[in-house]
Design a protein around this motif. Structure first.
Motif, mmCIF file in Angstrom:
data_model
loop_
_atom_site.group_PDB
_atom_site.id
_atom_site.type_symbol
_atom_site.label_atom_id
_atom_site.label_comp_id
_atom_site.label_asym_id
_atom_site.label_seq_id
_atom_site.Cartn_x
_atom_site.Cartn_y
_atom_site.Cartn_z
ATOM 1 N N GLU A 15 0.826 -1.209 0.000
ATOM 2 C CA GLU A 15 0.000 0.000 0.000
ATOM 3 C C GLU A 15 0.862 1.262 0.000
ATOM 4 O OE1 GLU A 15 -4.012 -1.444 2.314
ATOM 5 O OE2 GLU A 15 -2.154 -1.236 3.482
ATOM 6 N N ASP A 18 2.352 1.533 -3.488
ATOM 7 C CA ASP A 18 1.293 1.953 -4.407
ATOM 8 C C ASP A 18 1.025 3.451 -4.258
ATOM 9 O OD1 ASP A 18 -0.711 1.359 -6.378
ATOM 10 O OD2 ASP A 18 -2.226 1.496 -4.786
ATOM 11 N N THR A 56 0.014 -7.386 -6.260
ATOM 12 C CA THR A 56 -1.106 -6.632 -6.834
ATOM 13 C C THR A 56 -2.217 -6.567 -5.788
ATOM 14 O OG1 THR A 56 -2.186 -8.592 -7.744
ATOM 15 C CG2 THR A 56 -0.576 -7.474 -9.158
ATOM 16 N N ARG A 57 -3.096 -5.623 -5.974
ATOM 17 C CA ARG A 57 -4.208 -5.469 -5.034
ATOM 18 C C ARG A 57 -5.068 -6.740 -5.015
ATOM 19 N NH1 ARG A 57 -5.165 -1.410 -2.293
ATOM 20 N NH2 ARG A 57 -4.062 0.064 -3.604
ATOM 21 N N GLU A 58 -5.227 -7.374 -6.182
ATOM 22 C CA GLU A 58 -6.012 -8.607 -6.259
ATOM 23 C C GLU A 58 -5.357 -9.721 -5.451
ATOM 24 O OE1 GLU A 58 -5.050 -6.898 -9.122
ATOM 25 O OE2 GLU A 58 -6.959 -5.842 -9.261
ATOM 26 N N ASN A 61 -5.765 -8.941 -1.709
ATOM 27 C CA ASN A 61 -7.156 -9.183 -1.281
ATOM 28 C C ASN A 61 -7.474 -10.674 -1.227
ATOM 29 O OD1 ASN A 61 -7.694 -6.477 -0.934
ATOM 30 N ND2 ASN A 61 -8.523 -6.210 -2.990
#
Length: 164
Positions: A15, A18, A56-58, A61
């Motif tokens: 984060e 990013d 990656t955010r995916e 998550n």
């Protein structure tokens, strides 16, 4: 990007990276194109060499969703995301009272979850910082216990020389 609630909780390395990329941080050698402070560039330089650079955010998550069943504390999940342990022995310092809380099978399951959902950390080159000009110097400094290494026993043409 807009801050909705200040100090809402700790951030993962992903984060933070990013956020710095969104501000314009990059590997630009001049570093004058973006509105990023020098201290932020130091953080950026550190984070691009960690596992966070390829996440990656995916992936994050997906990991968060799948690790809910393991009853981990928020700080433990955060540390697993940041460190990305690839062996059970690396999990033990991260999880408090790991032996008491989880059986060996569940620890291995957490490690496999990390390996499957999070990208591996970037590979570090073995000859980091060694250029052809200082290769001979680096080879000389790699002597162990007075023994001559194989790389030192080569002449200018790369042929093996007998040093006995």
């Amino acid at each position: 990007m807009k801050i909705i609630e200040a100090n809402a909780g700790p951030l993962t390395n992903f984060e933070v990276l990013d956020f710095l990329r969104a501000k314009g941080a990059s590997k630009d050698p001049t570093r004058v194109l973006a509105k990023v402070a020098q201290s932020e560039y130091k953080i950026y330089d550190y984070l691009v060499n960690t596992a966070a650079c390829d996440q990656t955010r995916e992936n994050v998550n997906e990991f968060l969703e799948k690790c809910k069943r393991h009853d981990l504390a928020k700080a433990e999940v955060l540390n697993i995301l940041n460190i990305r342990p690839t062996a059970a022995v690396e999990i033990f310092p991260i999880i408090e009272k790991c032996e008491d809380r989880f059986p060996d099978e569940e620890i291995e399951e957490i490690v496999e979850l990390v390996k499957k959902t999070l990208s591996p950390p970037p590979a570090k080159p073995a000859t980091e910082g060694v250029t052809p000009a200082n290769e001979e110097t680096a080879a000389l400094t790699n002597e162990k216990d007075g023994e001559t290494s194989q790389s030192q026993n080569k002449n200018e043409n790369g042929e093996q020389m007998d040093m006995s």
